[in-house]
Design an enzyme around this catalytic site. Structure first.
Site, short mmCIF file in Angstrom:
data_model
loop_
_atom_site.label_atom_id
_atom_site.label_comp_id
_atom_site.label_asym_id
_atom_site.label_seq_id
_atom_site.Cartn_x
_atom_site.Cartn_y
_atom_site.Cartn_z
N GLU B 50 -18.96 18.16 -52.64
CA GLU B 50 -18.00 17.36 -53.16
C GLU B 50 -18.35 16.43 -54.20
O GLU B 50 -17.69 16.33 -55.32
CB GLU B 50 -17.32 16.52 -52.25
CG GLU B 50 -16.53 17.13 -50.81
CD GLU B 50 -17.75 17.27 -49.79
OE1 GLU B 50 -18.78 17.67 -49.85
OE2 GLU B 50 -17.26 17.04 -48.48
N CYS B 73 -17.55 14.66 -45.11
CA CYS B 73 -17.82 13.85 -44.11
C CYS B 73 -17.56 12.25 -44.12
O CYS B 73 -17.44 11.93 -45.37
CB CYS B 73 -19.42 13.98 -44.12
SG CYS B 73 -20.42 13.23 -45.64
N CYS B 82 -18.86 11.38 -48.15
CA CYS B 82 -18.17 12.12 -49.17
C CYS B 82 -16.75 11.34 -49.61
O CYS B 82 -16.31 11.31 -50.59
CB CYS B 82 -18.09 13.49 -48.74
SG CYS B 82 -19.58 14.24 -49.30
N ARG B 179 -34.22 38.29 -44.16
CA ARG B 179 -35.11 37.04 -44.35
C ARG B 179 -34.73 36.17 -45.11
O ARG B 179 -35.02 34.83 -44.88
CB ARG B 179 -36.56 37.90 -44.59
CG ARG B 179 -36.99 38.70 -43.51
CD ARG B 179 -38.29 39.56 -43.87
NE ARG B 179 -38.66 40.19 -42.79
CZ ARG B 179 -39.53 41.29 -42.96
NH1 ARG B 179 -40.25 41.43 -44.04
NH2 ARG B 179 -39.74 42.25 -41.99
N ASP B 195 -48.25 46.15 -35.52
CA ASP B 195 -47.74 46.42 -36.60
C ASP B 195 -48.18 45.91 -37.78
O ASP B 195 -48.14 46.14 -38.96
CB ASP B 195 -45.96 46.20 -36.72
CG ASP B 195 -45.30 46.88 -35.86
OD1 ASP B 195 -45.93 47.85 -35.02
OD2 ASP B 195 -44.01 46.62 -35.62
N GLU B 278 -37.59 38.79 -35.12
CA GLU B 278 -38.20 40.13 -35.36
C GLU B 278 -39.24 40.51 -34.76
O GLU B 278 -40.61 40.07 -34.92
CB GLU B 278 -38.35 40.36 -37.00
CG GLU B 278 -37.29 40.18 -37.96
CD GLU B 278 -37.84 40.79 -39.29
OE1 GLU B 278 -38.08 42.04 -39.45
OE2 GLU B 278 -37.68 40.16 -40.09
N GLY B 280 -40.98 42.65 -30.88
CA GLY B 280 -41.06 43.75 -30.05
C GLY B 280 -40.20 43.42 -28.98
O GLY B 280 -39.59 42.29 -28.57
N VAL B 283 -40.36 39.74 -26.42
CA VAL B 283 -39.83 38.49 -27.02
C VAL B 283 -38.16 38.86 -27.05
O VAL B 283 -37.62 38.02 -26.96
CB VAL B 283 -40.44 38.08 -28.44
CG1 VAL B 283 -39.65 37.01 -29.23
CG2 VAL B 283 -42.05 37.51 -28.18
#
Lengths: 347, 347
Positions: B50, B73, B82, B179, B195, B278, B280, B283
């Site tokens: 705003e 807000c 705001c 990501r 990996d 991300e 295996g 987790v």
């Protein structure tokens, strides 16, 4: 395509129709993967999109990238050249989606000499935003959209001039958006007399177009509704040098020849970048035969009116060979609650 | 819906993923049918949307309308409320698309007492922008998206841990965008070892996420590729109080109990608003069983891997009754060049 270039194009679309004879442009400044400034050209004479976005970014622009929907300008117009601002802000990379074919000099070399990486990344989606701007700027005329509401058999009214309402309420609302998106609406004296329209925009926070009336003879009834609404100017074009009006927002423009071309050139000089033609068969047909119709929007109601050929929206004195009649390309077809909206471009 | 409210929501979407634990918000100021200011909240601690839009509008905001994607807000946070700015700018109408359920006091009354017309105009499209923000703000945890790339039979690798590459290049690019849109990526020690990934964002002007490694035992090989890239911080969570590292961008966080909940609360305190998991099977399965997974994104390659059940992405010690297994709602299904992307929400 880069999402940031896409955002710049989205921003340009938001201000389409409010920049007069200037093009709608959007810009996004990105630094280290984060948007640090957004901008759009809000009005002719106001800051360009690049400047708005760089101002929001402030010092964060240093070393960043700027994505712009249109090639940054290199000339002193109402504001200084954008490429100067881009250089002084310390931008490292410029990406733009459309080349501005109306620029006398291009800025890529100047930017590159300042060590800035410049990339023209052609986006067909953005191209359509500017196609008419380029054409009309070269010709010094507004972009012209002709709007017609009619029956399936191409009639704007019955033989007895009854035309309220052929299309539905949803179409009416869509037309309000068309008006909002145009600087001015043009009509003829006949439509004014028969329909008594106001040509306003009844949408939330919508803007009313300037209203342009074409009457070569100058036989205008100043008691009609349109003259009661004095929120926006009314410009009358006539060949009748005796026509006068005391109404404050009415301006009489007398031309020795009220041709489409003369009117359009005068309108462009007055700052009209986008003109909507909402008129009866005479004016509509004159525009559709001219070379100045960029877009035709047809609203069809699922009715057939019949009669003997009065109020067909396209009427000509000549009979064309079928190979020579005006051809169009269909850009879009859309259902609007049981009415059809076709958007077409003259081929 | 109003086009201007729609533009405010578009602006909010542009900054989604770069506002940390703050919500993405967009705002548009309109005066006499013309956009005079646009704004978005660019970063936590920076001006609210705003304020950006009102600053761009300047004196033109006087008597205008402001359209905001989220209720303005009323509190002093990193910036003043705001609603104060809206009142002092002379705005006449406020329209917002989503009620902020996390506000302690609402501003409609205060605004109305200042003679401002206030309208909450519910937009389901904008609702989804804030749904997770409301949930996670109340719980003081980030929004969690679990991402899995697998075969049609649900395997992230062959029994011999071969996983490069199950899905195609287009999926890889899509993951870069994921990501970019998240503040941090979390993985486990096992995936890191097998990996040797870097978890960077290889898109133009993309931002790299902060990398979070979960290793209760603390048996981490600091020679892996991820530790060579020192552009963004790496936060390690461990229960091993002896774990140390001299690498400058590595921060070791030792918790007495590395539960999902404890880690998420700590991440939120550090400013992480959106976390991408991300990892295996271990987790991933821990997150999918917890109550903290807001979204699951599954990329399927059109292959079947087979073997004996190693690297199935969902593995549990308990056997659930079929009526008690986790259920999801499919939000979106998309083809990505012969791979399928499913976006799901836990029911």
């Amino acid at each position: 395509m880069s999402q940031f270039l896409n955002y710049a194009i989205q921003l340009a679309k938001m201000v389409e129709g409010q920049t007069g004879t200037n093009p709608p442009v959007g810009a996004v400044v990105v630094k280290q993967g984060r948007i640090v400034g957004i901008g759009a050209h809000l009005q002719k004479g106001d800051k360009h999109a690049e400047v708005q976005a760089l101002d929001m970014a402030g010092e964060q622009a240093q070393g960043g990238s700027i994505y712009v929907s249109l090639e940054p300008c290199t000339h002193y117009g109402s504001t200084p050249p954008c490429i100067n601002k881009i250089i002084s802000a310390g931008i490292q990379k410029v990406v733009y989606a459309v080349k501005d074919t109306t620029l006398k000099t291009h800025g890529d070399d100047v930017l590159q000499q300042s060590g800035i990486q410049v990339e023209f990344r052609h986006q067909p989606e953005a191209e359509s935003l500017y196609r008419d701007f380029f054409i009309t700027k070269r010709q010094s005329v507004p972009k012209v959209t002709v709007k017609v509401s009619c029956s399936l058999d191409g009639k704007q009214a019955t033989d007895e001039a009854q035309s309220k309402w052929i299309t539905n309420k949803a179409v009416k609302k869509d037309v309000f958006h068309l008006r909002h998106d145009h600087d001015a609406v043009l009509t003829g004296r006949g439509t004014l007399k028969e329909d008594n329209p106001q040509y306003t925009t009844r949408i939330e926070d919508g803007k009313h177009p300037i209203r342009v009336i074409l009457s070569k003879s100058g036989q205008i009834d100043f008691n009609l509704d349109i003259f009661q609404n004095q929120s926006e100017p009314i410009w009358v074009y006539t060949e009748n040098s005796k026509l006068k009006s005391d109404i404050e927002n009415v301006e009489i423009n007398c031309l020795s020849n009220c041709s489409i071309e003369n009117i359009l050139k005068d309108l462009h000089e007055k700052g009209i970048g986008r003109l909507l033609v909402e008129a009866g068969p005479t004016v509509t047909s004159e525009f559709l035969q001219s070379n100045y119709t960029n877009e035709l929007i047809l609203y069809y109601a699922p009715k057939i009116i019949g009669g003997s050929g009065n109020y067909q929206f396209f009427q000509t004195e000549n009979i064309f060979d079928l190979s020579e009649v005006p051809h169009f390309e269909i850009v879009n077809s859309q259902m609007i609650e049981q009415n059809i909206k076709l958007t077409l471009r003259k081929k």
